[in-house]
Write a protein that holds these residues in place. Structure first.
Motif, mmCIF file in Angstrom:
data_model
loop_
_atom_site.group_PDB
_atom_site.id
_atom_site.type_symbol
_atom_site.label_atom_id
_atom_site.label_comp_id
_atom_site.label_asym_id
_atom_site.label_seq_id
_atom_site.Cartn_x
_atom_site.Cartn_y
_atom_site.Cartn_z
ATOM 1 N N PRO A 245 -7.776 13.561 0.387
ATOM 2 C CA PRO A 245 -6.672 12.676 0.780
ATOM 3 C C PRO A 245 -6.852 11.257 0.239
ATOM 4 N N PHE A 246 -5.729 10.677 -0.208
ATOM 5 C CA PHE A 246 -5.712 9.346 -0.831
ATOM 6 C C PHE A 246 -4.731 8.469 -0.067
ATOM 7 N N PHE A 247 -5.149 7.253 0.257
ATOM 8 C CA PHE A 247 -4.303 6.318 1.003
ATOM 9 C C PHE A 247 -4.242 5.003 0.233
ATOM 10 N N LEU A 263 3.535 4.552 -5.749
ATOM 11 C CA LEU A 263 2.794 4.663 -6.999
ATOM 12 C C LEU A 263 3.282 5.919 -7.691
ATOM 13 N N ASP A 264 3.911 5.736 -8.841
ATOM 14 C CA ASP A 264 4.496 6.861 -9.576
ATOM 15 C C ASP A 264 5.465 7.642 -8.702
ATOM 16 N N GLY A 265 6.318 6.897 -7.970
ATOM 17 C CA GLY A 265 7.398 7.510 -7.204
ATOM 18 C C GLY A 265 7.024 8.090 -5.862
ATOM 19 N N LYS A 266 5.802 7.800 -5.364
ATOM 20 C CA LYS A 266 5.376 8.370 -4.095
ATOM 21 C C LYS A 266 4.574 7.357 -3.291
ATOM 22 N N ILE A 267 4.787 7.339 -1.975
ATOM 23 C CA ILE A 267 3.946 6.572 -1.072
ATOM 24 C C ILE A 267 2.750 7.444 -0.702
ATOM 25 N N TRP A 268 1.561 6.936 -0.948
ATOM 26 C CA TRP A 268 0.336 7.720 -0.732
ATOM 27 C C TRP A 268 -0.285 7.323 0.604
ATOM 28 N N ASN A 269 0.003 8.101 1.630
ATOM 29 C CA ASN A 269 -0.484 7.802 2.982
ATOM 30 C C ASN A 269 -1.138 9.031 3.607
ATOM 31 N N GLU A 270 -2.047 9.629 2.862
ATOM 32 C CA GLU A 270 -2.689 10.873 3.287
ATOM 33 C C GLU A 270 -3.899 10.598 4.166
ATOM 34 N N TYR A 271 -4.119 11.511 5.112
ATOM 35 C CA TYR A 271 -5.276 11.453 6.021
ATOM 36 C C TYR A 271 -6.054 12.770 5.949
ATOM 37 N N PRO A 272 -7.340 12.722 6.211
ATOM 38 C CA PRO A 272 -8.087 13.972 6.334
ATOM 39 C C PRO A 272 -7.753 14.653 7.649
ATOM 40 N N SER A 273 -7.823 15.962 7.657
ATOM 41 C CA SER A 273 -7.653 16.702 8.913
ATOM 42 C C SER A 273 -9.004 16.747 9.607
ATOM 43 N N ALA A 274 -8.977 16.569 10.918
ATOM 44 C CA ALA A 274 -10.242 16.574 11.667
ATOM 45 C C ALA A 274 -9.987 17.132 13.042
#
Length: 274
Positions: A245-247, A263-274
């Motif tokens: 995951p990239f934030f 960034l390149d047409g996308k908001i990067w707001n990823e989280y790891p699953s835990a």
């Protein structure tokens, strides 16, 4: 509850405030700027507002938060600063363990002390605790990440903020240094058969000791040092290749800092699953 504008957290918890510089990323510290704005108020000493200060009265705050939160611990300090006694660190982590409804995220520039403390004082993994290090350049990546990866944690992450130079994290993301194959495609099934993706395959070393999350952000403030968009894009591409995951917290666009940019047409707001 202390809500926060830090994009990757819901709240901040600061049982400790104040710090001292330890590397290049500290030069324009936002926490120091804020402490001086608040000097004489909110627990910041009048004479030395950024002096390391323990706040006993804040240790019980998370017990009052009923809604599950992602909590950034010590956003205004470093829990593993040498001026923080072991006993106080232990009390902070006891609060973490006794509030499993929340995820607590600790970020340090001093992983050596964090590693030493966990070896001596913490047995096993605290399941709702995520541990991370700040990585502003390749020098700090090479120094801090290998130490972080030796500490038991549910999630291990890096914050590349402020991003001051290009950084290659690939070998700590589970990408083979030999052929570039991600661990998800090479995998333990091959290893059990004695097979690897290439003669230099390093997956068996890094698979169980790899990063789970990468946060990136350019520096803020009037004296900010610029982060090249290609450095950010490279880190994004490394994470995508490894399935990590990239934030992207912020970056400079047309001379101004933009929070949660595309960034390149996308908001990067990823989280790891835990």
């Amino acid at each position: 509850m202390r809500r926060t504008n830090i994009e990757w957290a819901d709240a901040v918890w600061n049982p400790i405030t104040g710090c001292t510089p330890v590397s290049e990323g500290c030069q324009n510290c936002y926490a120091k700027r804020m402490a001086y704005r608040l000097r004489g108020r909110c627990g910041y000493p009048q004479d030395e507002p950024f002096m390391v200060t323990l706040h006993e009265d804040r240790l019980l705050e998370p017990y009052r938060w009923r809604k599950p939160l992602r909590v950034f611990v010590c956003s205004m300090s470093d829990l593993f600063h040498p001026d923080v006694p072991d006993e106080f660190i232990f009390r902070v982590l006891l609060t973490v363990k006794q509030n499993p409804q929340h995820i607590f995220m600790i970020l340090t520039k001093r992983p050596e002390r964090m590693q030493d403390f966990f070896k001596r004082c913490i047995h096993g993994t605290i399941k709702n605790l995520w541990l991370g290090v700040t990585v502003e350049n390749q020098k700090m990546a090479n120094k801090r990440i290998p130490i972080l990866l030796q500490i038991p944690a549910t999630v291990r992450f890096v914050s590349c903020e402020p991003l001051l130079d290009p950084v290659d994290l690939s070998k700590w993301l589970g990408i083979c240094e030999g052929c570039g194959m991600p661990a998800t495609k090479c995998g333990p099934v091959l290893w059990r058969k004695g097979q690897k993706c290439c003669p230099e395959c390093t997956h068996d070393f890094y698979l169980n000791w790899s990063l789970n999350w990468v946060i990136v952000g350019g520096e803020t403030g009037p004296k900010r040092r610029p982060a090249n968009i290609q450095w950010i894009r490279s880190l994004r591409d490394q994470c995508v290749a490894a399935g990590v995951p990239f934030f992207l917290k912020q970056m400079e666009i047309s001379g101004r800092i933009v929070k949660m940019p595309e960034l390149d047409g996308k908001i990067w707001n990823e989280y790891p699953s835990a």
